[in-house]
Scaffold this motif. Sequence first.
Motif, PDB file in Angstrom:
ATOM      1  N   MET A 201      -6.999 -11.005   0.569  1.00 25.26           N
ATOM      2  CA  MET A 201      -5.603 -10.305   0.410  1.00 25.26           C
ATOM      3  C   MET A 201      -5.853  -8.748   0.505  1.00 25.26           C
ATOM      4  SD  MET A 201      -2.367 -10.694  -0.851  1.00 25.26           S
ATOM      5  CE  MET A 201      -1.088 -10.001  -1.877  1.00 25.26           C
ATOM      6  N   THR A 202      -6.935  -8.225  -0.371  1.00 22.12           N
ATOM      7  CA  THR A 202      -7.299  -6.891  -0.504  1.00 22.12           C
ATOM      8  C   THR A 202      -7.503  -6.145   0.765  1.00 22.12           C
ATOM      9  OG1 THR A 202      -7.932  -7.128  -2.903  1.00 22.12           O
ATOM     10  CG2 THR A 202      -8.366  -4.895  -1.686  1.00 22.12           C
ATOM     11  N   GLU A 203      -8.258  -6.728   1.449  1.00 22.78           N
ATOM     12  CA  GLU A 203      -8.439  -6.569   2.966  1.00 22.78           C
ATOM     13  C   GLU A 203      -7.239  -6.079   3.919  1.00 22.78           C
ATOM     14  OE1 GLU A 203     -11.052  -7.482   7.023  1.00 22.78           O
ATOM     15  OE2 GLU A 203     -12.065  -7.721   4.831  1.00 22.78           O
ATOM     16  N   THR A 204      -6.490  -7.145   3.722  1.00 21.18           N
ATOM     17  CA  THR A 204      -5.057  -7.120   4.552  1.00 21.18           C
ATOM     18  C   THR A 204      -4.298  -5.897   4.023  1.00 21.18           C
ATOM     19  OG1 THR A 204      -5.383  -9.530   4.716  1.00 21.18           O
ATOM     20  CG2 THR A 204      -3.043  -8.685   5.189  1.00 21.18           C
ATOM     21  N   LEU A 205      -4.223  -5.837   2.649  1.00 18.83           N
ATOM     22  CA  LEU A 205      -3.443  -4.797   2.160  1.00 18.83           C
ATOM     23  C   LEU A 205      -3.807  -3.396   2.639  1.00 18.83           C
ATOM     24  CD1 LEU A 205      -2.434  -5.733  -1.377  1.00 18.83           C
ATOM     25  CD2 LEU A 205      -0.955  -5.618   0.400  1.00 18.83           C
ATOM     26  N   ASP A 206      -5.195  -3.346   2.751  1.00 20.78           N
ATOM     27  CA  ASP A 206      -5.848  -2.097   2.822  1.00 20.78           C
ATOM     28  C   ASP A 206      -5.429  -1.685   4.337  1.00 20.78           C
ATOM     29  OD1 ASP A 206      -6.852  -1.675   0.423  1.00 20.78           O
ATOM     30  OD2 ASP A 206      -9.080  -2.292   1.033  1.00 20.78           O
ATOM     31  N   THR A 207      -5.720  -2.609   5.315  1.00 20.30           N
ATOM     32  CA  THR A 207      -5.258  -2.406   6.690  1.00 20.30           C
ATOM     33  C   THR A 207      -3.878  -2.187   6.883  1.00 20.30           C
ATOM     34  OG1 THR A 207      -7.041  -4.283   7.224  1.00 20.30           O
ATOM     35  CG2 THR A 207      -5.532  -3.738   8.883  1.00 20.30           C
ATOM     36  N   VAL A 208      -2.722  -2.776   6.141  1.00 20.08           N
ATOM     37  CA  VAL A 208      -1.536  -2.591   6.291  1.00 20.08           C
ATOM     38  C   VAL A 208      -1.083  -1.355   5.942  1.00 20.08           C
ATOM     39  CG1 VAL A 208       0.865  -3.152   5.418  1.00 20.08           C
ATOM     40  CG2 VAL A 208      -0.703  -4.853   6.476  1.00 20.08           C
ATOM     41  N   PHE A 209      -1.733  -0.742   4.734  1.00 17.10           N
ATOM     42  CA  PHE A 209      -1.457   0.398   4.232  1.00 17.10           C
ATOM     43  C   PHE A 209      -2.080   1.746   5.031  1.00 17.10           C
ATOM     44  CE2 PHE A 209      -0.323  -1.498  -0.067  1.00 17.10           C
ATOM     45  CZ  PHE A 209       0.905  -1.091   0.069  1.00 17.10           C
ATOM     46  N   ALA A 210      -3.187   1.430   5.532  1.00 19.18           N
ATOM     47  CA  ALA A 210      -3.879   2.445   6.583  1.00 19.18           C
ATOM     48  C   ALA A 210      -2.916   2.510   7.636  1.00 19.18           C
ATOM     49  CB  ALA A 210      -5.289   2.029   6.843  1.00 19.18           C
ATOM     50  N   ALA A 211      -2.444   1.609   8.339  1.00 23.16           N
ATOM     51  CA  ALA A 211      -1.542   1.528   9.368  1.00 23.16           C
ATOM     52  C   ALA A 211      -0.419   2.406   9.143  1.00 23.16           C
ATOM     53  CB  ALA A 211      -1.119   0.195   9.843  1.00 23.16           C
ATOM     54  N   LEU A 212       0.428   2.112   7.765  1.00 18.93           N
ATOM     55  CA  LEU A 212       1.497   2.759   7.492  1.00 18.93           C
ATOM     56  C   LEU A 212       1.328   4.445   6.967  1.00 18.93           C
ATOM     57  CD1 LEU A 212       3.096  -0.249   5.389  1.00 18.93           C
ATOM     58  CD2 LEU A 212       3.728   0.692   7.767  1.00 18.93           C
ATOM     59  N   ALA A 213      -0.156   4.742   6.815  1.00 19.16           N
ATOM     60  CA  ALA A 213      -0.253   6.139   6.537  1.00 19.16           C
ATOM     61  C   ALA A 213       0.063   6.905   7.421  1.00 19.16           C
ATOM     62  CB  ALA A 213      -1.553   6.068   6.072  1.00 19.16           C
ATOM     63  N   ASP A 214       0.156   6.662   8.752  1.00 21.03           N
ATOM     64  CA  ASP A 214       0.294   7.594   9.869  1.00 21.03           C
ATOM     65  C   ASP A 214       1.886   7.740  10.038  1.00 21.03           C
ATOM     66  OD1 ASP A 214      -0.952   9.310  12.041  1.00 21.03           O
ATOM     67  OD2 ASP A 214       0.606   8.279  12.870  1.00 21.03           O
ATOM     68  N   PRO A 215       2.508   9.110   9.969  1.00 21.71           N
ATOM     69  CA  PRO A 215       3.786   9.242  10.250  1.00 21.71           C
ATOM     70  C   PRO A 215       4.274   8.798  11.744  1.00 21.71           C
ATOM     71  CG  PRO A 215       2.827  11.043  10.166  1.00 21.71           C
ATOM     72  CD  PRO A 215       1.879  10.329   9.752  1.00 21.71           C
TER      73      PRO A 215
ATOM     74  N   ASP B  85       7.221  -9.948   8.707  1.00 17.69           N
ATOM     75  CA  ASP B  85       6.716 -10.772   7.662  1.00 17.69           C
ATOM     76  C   ASP B  85       5.311 -10.224   7.140  1.00 17.69           C
ATOM     77  OD1 ASP B  85       8.685 -12.748   7.528  1.00 17.69           O
ATOM     78  OD2 ASP B  85       7.703 -14.221   8.985  1.00 17.69           O
ATOM     79  N   ALA B  86       4.637  -9.256   8.326  1.00 14.43           N
ATOM     80  CA  ALA B  86       3.497  -8.740   7.906  1.00 14.43           C
ATOM     81  C   ALA B  86       3.447  -7.719   6.590  1.00 14.43           C
ATOM     82  CB  ALA B  86       2.827  -8.098   9.111  1.00 14.43           C
ATOM     83  N   LEU B  87       4.704  -7.249   6.558  1.00  8.68           N
ATOM     84  CA  LEU B  87       4.921  -6.583   5.282  1.00  8.68           C
ATOM     85  C   LEU B  87       5.148  -7.068   4.116  1.00  8.68           C
ATOM     86  CD1 LEU B  87       7.211  -3.694   7.150  1.00  8.68           C
ATOM     87  CD2 LEU B  87       4.774  -3.404   6.188  1.00  8.68           C
ATOM     88  N   ARG B  88       5.174  -8.489   4.240  1.00 10.73           N
ATOM     89  CA  ARG B  88       5.512  -9.201   2.794  1.00 10.73           C
ATOM     90  C   ARG B  88       4.770  -8.915   1.854  1.00 10.73           C
ATOM     91  NH1 ARG B  88       9.140 -13.553   3.186  1.00 10.73           N
ATOM     92  NH2 ARG B  88       8.938 -13.271   5.214  1.00 10.73           N
ATOM     93  N   ALA B  89       3.210  -9.152   2.230  1.00  8.66           N
ATOM     94  CA  ALA B  89       2.429  -8.938   1.011  1.00  8.66           C
ATOM     95  C   ALA B  89       2.332  -7.430   0.511  1.00  8.66           C
ATOM     96  CB  ALA B  89       0.829  -9.220   1.767  1.00  8.66           C
ATOM     97  N   ALA B  90       2.471  -6.713   1.313  1.00 12.18           N
ATOM     98  CA  ALA B  90       2.467  -5.284   0.708  1.00 12.18           C
ATOM     99  C   ALA B  90       3.815  -5.043  -0.118  1.00 12.18           C
ATOM    100  CB  ALA B  90       2.573  -4.268   1.891  1.00 12.18           C
ATOM    101  N   SER B  91       4.911  -5.858   0.376  1.00 11.81           N
ATOM    102  CA  SER B  91       6.126  -5.493  -0.477  1.00 11.81           C
ATOM    103  C   SER B  91       5.998  -6.257  -1.668  1.00 11.81           C
ATOM    104  CB  SER B  91       7.253  -6.244   0.410  1.00 11.81           C
ATOM    105  OG  SER B  91       8.324  -6.066  -0.586  1.00 11.81           O
TER     106      SER B  91
ATOM    107  N   TRP C 215       3.520  -6.634  -3.463  1.00 13.65           N
ATOM    108  CA  TRP C 215       2.553  -6.077  -4.294  1.00 13.65           C
ATOM    109  C   TRP C 215       3.106  -4.531  -4.781  1.00 13.65           C
ATOM    110  CZ3 TRP C 215       0.513  -0.842  -4.021  1.00 13.65           C
ATOM    111  CH2 TRP C 215      -0.646  -0.609  -4.668  1.00 13.65           C
ATOM    112  N   MET C 216       3.999  -3.786  -3.982  1.00 12.12           N
ATOM    113  CA  MET C 216       4.709  -2.773  -4.416  1.00 12.12           C
ATOM    114  C   MET C 216       5.741  -3.120  -5.398  1.00 12.12           C
ATOM    115  SD  MET C 216       4.891  -0.259  -1.171  1.00 12.12           S
ATOM    116  CE  MET C 216       5.778  -1.524  -0.130  1.00 12.12           C
ATOM    117  N   GLN C 217       6.435  -4.288  -5.460  1.00 12.01           N
ATOM    118  CA  GLN C 217       7.401  -4.655  -6.438  1.00 12.01           C
ATOM    119  C   GLN C 217       6.861  -4.877  -7.740  1.00 12.01           C
ATOM    120  OE1 GLN C 217       8.994  -8.188  -4.971  1.00 12.01           O
ATOM    121  NE2 GLN C 217      10.141  -7.171  -3.381  1.00 12.01           N
ATOM    122  N   GLY C 218       5.581  -4.850  -8.011  1.00 17.03           N
ATOM    123  CA  GLY C 218       4.921  -5.190  -9.186  1.00 17.03           C
ATOM    124  C   GLY C 218       5.150  -3.593  -9.590  1.00 17.03           C
ATOM    125  N   PHE C 219       5.199  -2.519  -9.251  1.00 18.01           N
ATOM    126  CA  PHE C 219       5.562  -1.514  -9.795  1.00 18.01           C
ATOM    127  C   PHE C 219       6.993  -0.973  -9.899  1.00 18.01           C
ATOM    128  CE2 PHE C 219       1.469  -1.066  -7.583  1.00 18.01           C
ATOM    129  CZ  PHE C 219       0.575  -0.501  -8.456  1.00 18.01           C
ATOM    130  N   GLY C 220       7.849  -1.992  -9.550  1.00 14.66           N
ATOM    131  CA  GLY C 220       9.254  -1.959  -9.987  1.00 14.66           C
ATOM    132  C   GLY C 220       9.760  -1.940 -11.377  1.00 14.66           C
TER     133      GLY C 220
END
Length: 117
Positions: A1-15, A74-80, A82-87
């Motif tokens: 799961m961590t590797e998937t999140l890392d990949t998604v957030f790395a992809a989202l890091a670029d404007p 659906d690929a953003l689901r895991a990231a979402s 994870w982020m909801q934990g900070f809500g």
Amino acid sequence: MTETLDTVFAALADPTRRAILSMLLEDDMAVTDVADPFEMSLAAISKHLTILTRAGLITQEKRGRVKWCKLEPDALRAASVWMQGFGQFEPVNLDAFERFLESELNPAAPSPQEDEL
């Protein structure tokens, strides 16, 4: 799961990649249409699309001679999730916070009530 999140957030890091995802919210798009608004080469856009594809955020499909891109929400689901934990933190009342700062900087001003923050 961590590797998937890392990949998604790395992809989202670029404007540029975030802009591409926003464009694909509307509808599937041909790669050439995705490239149109950007002042970069088609090869550079292809690299961004490859990163988004590897992250699972989009899929690419050849239809005839044209390669199409499709958003995979659906690929953003895991990231979402994870982020909801900070809500769990309560939102700050910015008006009350501004009044608090004003009262701290200007002691003559009336101070806000604690429960407004």
